[in-house]
Write a protein that holds these residues in place. Structure first.
Motif, PDB file in Angstrom:
ATOM      1  N   ARG A 139      -8.822   4.809 -16.408  1.00 38.80           N
ATOM      2  CA  ARG A 139      -7.695   4.233 -17.137  1.00 38.80           C
ATOM      3  C   ARG A 139      -7.556   4.796 -18.542  1.00 38.80           C
ATOM      4  O   ARG A 139      -6.623   4.467 -19.259  1.00 38.80           O
ATOM      5  CB  ARG A 139      -7.825   2.713 -17.179  1.00 38.80           C
ATOM      6  N   LEU A 148      -3.460  -5.367  -9.157  1.00 41.14           N
ATOM      7  CA  LEU A 148      -3.138  -3.954  -8.986  1.00 41.14           C
ATOM      8  C   LEU A 148      -4.421  -3.163  -8.830  1.00 41.14           C
ATOM      9  O   LEU A 148      -5.299  -3.197  -9.697  1.00 41.14           O
ATOM     10  CB  LEU A 148      -2.341  -3.436 -10.188  1.00 41.14           C
ATOM     11  N   GLY A 149      -4.548  -2.427  -7.733  1.00 38.99           N
ATOM     12  CA  GLY A 149      -5.738  -1.634  -7.483  1.00 38.99           C
ATOM     13  C   GLY A 149      -5.738  -0.336  -8.264  1.00 38.99           C
ATOM     14  O   GLY A 149      -4.729   0.070  -8.851  1.00 38.99           O
ATOM     15  N   GLU A 150      -6.889   0.316  -8.263  1.00 40.81           N
ATOM     16  CA  GLU A 150      -7.029   1.600  -8.942  1.00 40.81           C
ATOM     17  C   GLU A 150      -6.335   2.713  -8.149  1.00 40.81           C
ATOM     18  O   GLU A 150      -6.182   2.628  -6.929  1.00 40.81           O
ATOM     19  CB  GLU A 150      -8.506   1.965  -9.098  1.00 40.81           C
ATOM     20  N   LEU A 151      -5.930   3.747  -8.857  1.00 34.93           N
ATOM     21  CA  LEU A 151      -5.424   4.950  -8.207  1.00 34.93           C
ATOM     22  C   LEU A 151      -6.594   5.654  -7.534  1.00 34.93           C
ATOM     23  O   LEU A 151      -7.620   5.893  -8.154  1.00 34.93           O
ATOM     24  CB  LEU A 151      -4.785   5.872  -9.245  1.00 34.93           C
ATOM     25  N   LEU A 152      -6.448   5.992  -6.253  1.00 40.25           N
ATOM     26  CA  LEU A 152      -7.523   6.632  -5.497  1.00 40.25           C
ATOM     27  C   LEU A 152      -7.033   7.931  -4.864  1.00 40.25           C
ATOM     28  O   LEU A 152      -5.860   8.031  -4.465  1.00 40.25           O
ATOM     29  CB  LEU A 152      -8.031   5.712  -4.386  1.00 40.25           C
ATOM     30  N   SER A 172      -1.302  -2.831  -4.362  1.00 39.88           N
ATOM     31  CA  SER A 172      -1.051  -3.993  -5.201  1.00 39.88           C
ATOM     32  C   SER A 172      -0.987  -5.207  -4.282  1.00 39.88           C
ATOM     33  O   SER A 172      -0.251  -5.200  -3.286  1.00 39.88           O
ATOM     34  CB  SER A 172       0.255  -3.846  -5.974  1.00 39.88           C
ATOM     35  N   HIS A 225       0.842  -1.199   0.000  1.00 37.84           N
ATOM     36  CA  HIS A 225       0.000   0.000   0.000  1.00 37.84           C
ATOM     37  C   HIS A 225       0.875   1.246   0.000  1.00 37.84           C
ATOM     38  O   HIS A 225       1.668   1.467   0.914  1.00 37.84           O
ATOM     39  CB  HIS A 225      -0.894  -0.003   1.241  1.00 37.84           C
ATOM     40  N   PHE A 228      -2.541  10.963  -3.250  1.00 31.71           N
ATOM     41  CA  PHE A 228      -3.112   9.758  -3.832  1.00 31.71           C
ATOM     42  C   PHE A 228      -2.639   8.506  -3.108  1.00 31.71           C
ATOM     43  O   PHE A 228      -1.656   8.533  -2.355  1.00 31.71           O
ATOM     44  CB  PHE A 228      -2.735   9.660  -5.316  1.00 31.71           C
ATOM     45  N   GLN A 229      -3.351   7.412  -3.372  1.00 27.50           N
ATOM     46  CA  GLN A 229      -2.949   6.120  -2.840  1.00 27.50           C
ATOM     47  C   GLN A 229      -3.243   5.035  -3.859  1.00 27.50           C
ATOM     48  O   GLN A 229      -4.100   5.191  -4.732  1.00 27.50           O
ATOM     49  CB  GLN A 229      -3.669   5.804  -1.531  1.00 27.50           C
ATOM     50  N   ARG A 230      -2.496   3.941  -3.730  1.00 30.08           N
ATOM     51  CA  ARG A 230      -2.716   2.793  -4.613  1.00 30.08           C
ATOM     52  C   ARG A 230      -2.219   1.527  -3.910  1.00 30.08           C
ATOM     53  O   ARG A 230      -1.283   1.583  -3.109  1.00 30.08           O
ATOM     54  CB  ARG A 230      -1.989   2.986  -5.943  1.00 30.08           C
ATOM     55  N   THR A 253       0.714   5.407  -0.153  1.00 21.36           N
ATOM     56  CA  THR A 253      -0.251   6.484   0.065  1.00 21.36           C
ATOM     57  C   THR A 253       0.466   7.797   0.349  1.00 21.36           C
ATOM     58  O   THR A 253       1.649   7.825   0.698  1.00 21.36           O
ATOM     59  CB  THR A 253      -1.195   6.148   1.244  1.00 21.36           C
TER      60      THR A 253
END
Length: 341
Positions: free
Chosen positions: A321, A239-243, A254, A213, A250-252, A215
């Motif tokens: 995306r 892989l998660g979405e960019l949030l 995997s 994670h 931002f955070q992301r 962030t």
């Protein structure tokens, strides 16, 4: 109810990297407990304006826009968005008829905007979606509309009989970029800051998948990869979405889905790259008790989920995306988002 996934004038500025402006218009029909029409404007993937059909007000979401634009700007914005509201409702009904649908939750979206790269090159994008899937999109080079399905062909022919495509091309290649430059000048200190990510390896228990994670980073561009015994490892990775976080960073995430034995017999590491910095985390860094996760991560994740619900209502992640974007004219939203299907 179906699962809904919540898409300067004259000044020469020195841009640090790529800047973008995007608008997401979303109308929703059916039995819903959120506004039937929302508009979200993003600069560099951070929200700066919000409107919904419950409040009928355009609301600033960043200090830099609030400090630089006065009441008349927000009044103009609200009027533009209000004007689009009824047209979007009508377009949902037209699309439902074409797809032979009479019940359920359905959505109609317009996603558009522009991008200014560090080398001075630009891009623009303008498209519509129905129920989170492509419907029609603009080809700026040929001034034609690309239909994604048979139901959209009627719209394609209708719009190509007008000057709609030419109008949007001018908007994307001129007005959109002018406003983007203006907004970047307003928020230069914020939009051109560089903040490295905080990286954690999280695991519920020794038998669970491990999540890497990242962030708190800005700008949004980040790469998260896994290595196995020093070699790139792409298998069993989600892989998660960019949030977005509440503070504009931002955070992301995997997640690596391997069993305890494979972890024990190999050396895995998560590699996070952001700007010119590389952060590596290994098994020694895993936090296995979720109660020990820093509160900032939890708060940021919750805030991000709430924001994604507001931003997209439907389809936001589908179009995140896609690298395209949209904005306002004398009011920053000069594009014709009220086109009838």
């Amino acid at each position: 109810m179906r699962s809904v996934v919540l898409l300067l004038l004259g000044a020469q500025l020195a841009y640090a990297g790529t800047h973008s402006m995007k608008y997401f218009y979303t109308a929703v029909s059916g039995d819903i407990d959120f506004p039937e029409f929302t508009v979200v404007g993003l600069v560099d993937d951070g929200q700066f304006v919000y409107f919904d059909s419950n409040t009928m007000k355009a609301v600033p979401k960043t200090e830099w826009i609030e400090q630089n634009e006065k009441a008349d700007y927000w009044d103009r914005q609200a009027q533009v968005f209000i004007g689009s509201h009824q047209v979007f409702k009508n377009n949902i009904q037209i699309a439902k008829d074409r797809f032979n649908q009479s019940t359920g939750v359905h959505t109609w979206q317009n996603m558009y905007g522009c991008e200014l790269n560090e080398d001075g090159t630009t891009q623009g994008f303008y498209q519509y979606a129905y129920d989170g899937a492509d419907f029609v999109s603009l080809d700026k080079n040929t001034l034609t509309w690309l239909a994604a399905n048979p139901q959209a062909v009627i719209t394609k022919h209708k719009w190509e009989a007008t000057a709609f495509a030419a109008t949007e091309k001018v908007y994307l290649e001129n007005t959109c970029l002018e406003w983007l430059k203006k907004y970047v000048a307003y928020g230069k200190e914020t939009l051109e800051r560089k903040v490295s990510p905080q990286v954690s390896l999280l695991q519920k228990d020794p038998a669970s998948p491990v999540t890497c994670h990242a962030t708190g980073f800005y700008p949004a561009g980040v790469t998260i990869t896994w290595q196995k015994n020093g070699q790139d490892h792409d298998e069993d990775v989600d892989l998660g979405e960019l949030l977005p976080n509440e503070d504009g960073s931002f955070q992301r995430m995997s997640t690596l889905n391997v069993g305890p034995d494979e972890w024990k017999n190999n050396r895995f590491s998560c590699v996070v790259e952001h700007q010119d910095k590389t952060i590596r985390k290994t098994e020694d860094d895993i936090i296995t008790n979720f109660d020990s996760v820093p509160i900032a991560i939890i708060v940021g994740a919750v805030a991000a989920v709430v924001l994604v619900i507001v931003i997209g209502v439907v389809g936001y992640l589908v179009y995140q995306r896609k690298k395209g974007f949209k904005p306002v004219s004398a009011s920053d939203d000069g594009s014709n988002s009220s086109a009838r299907t």
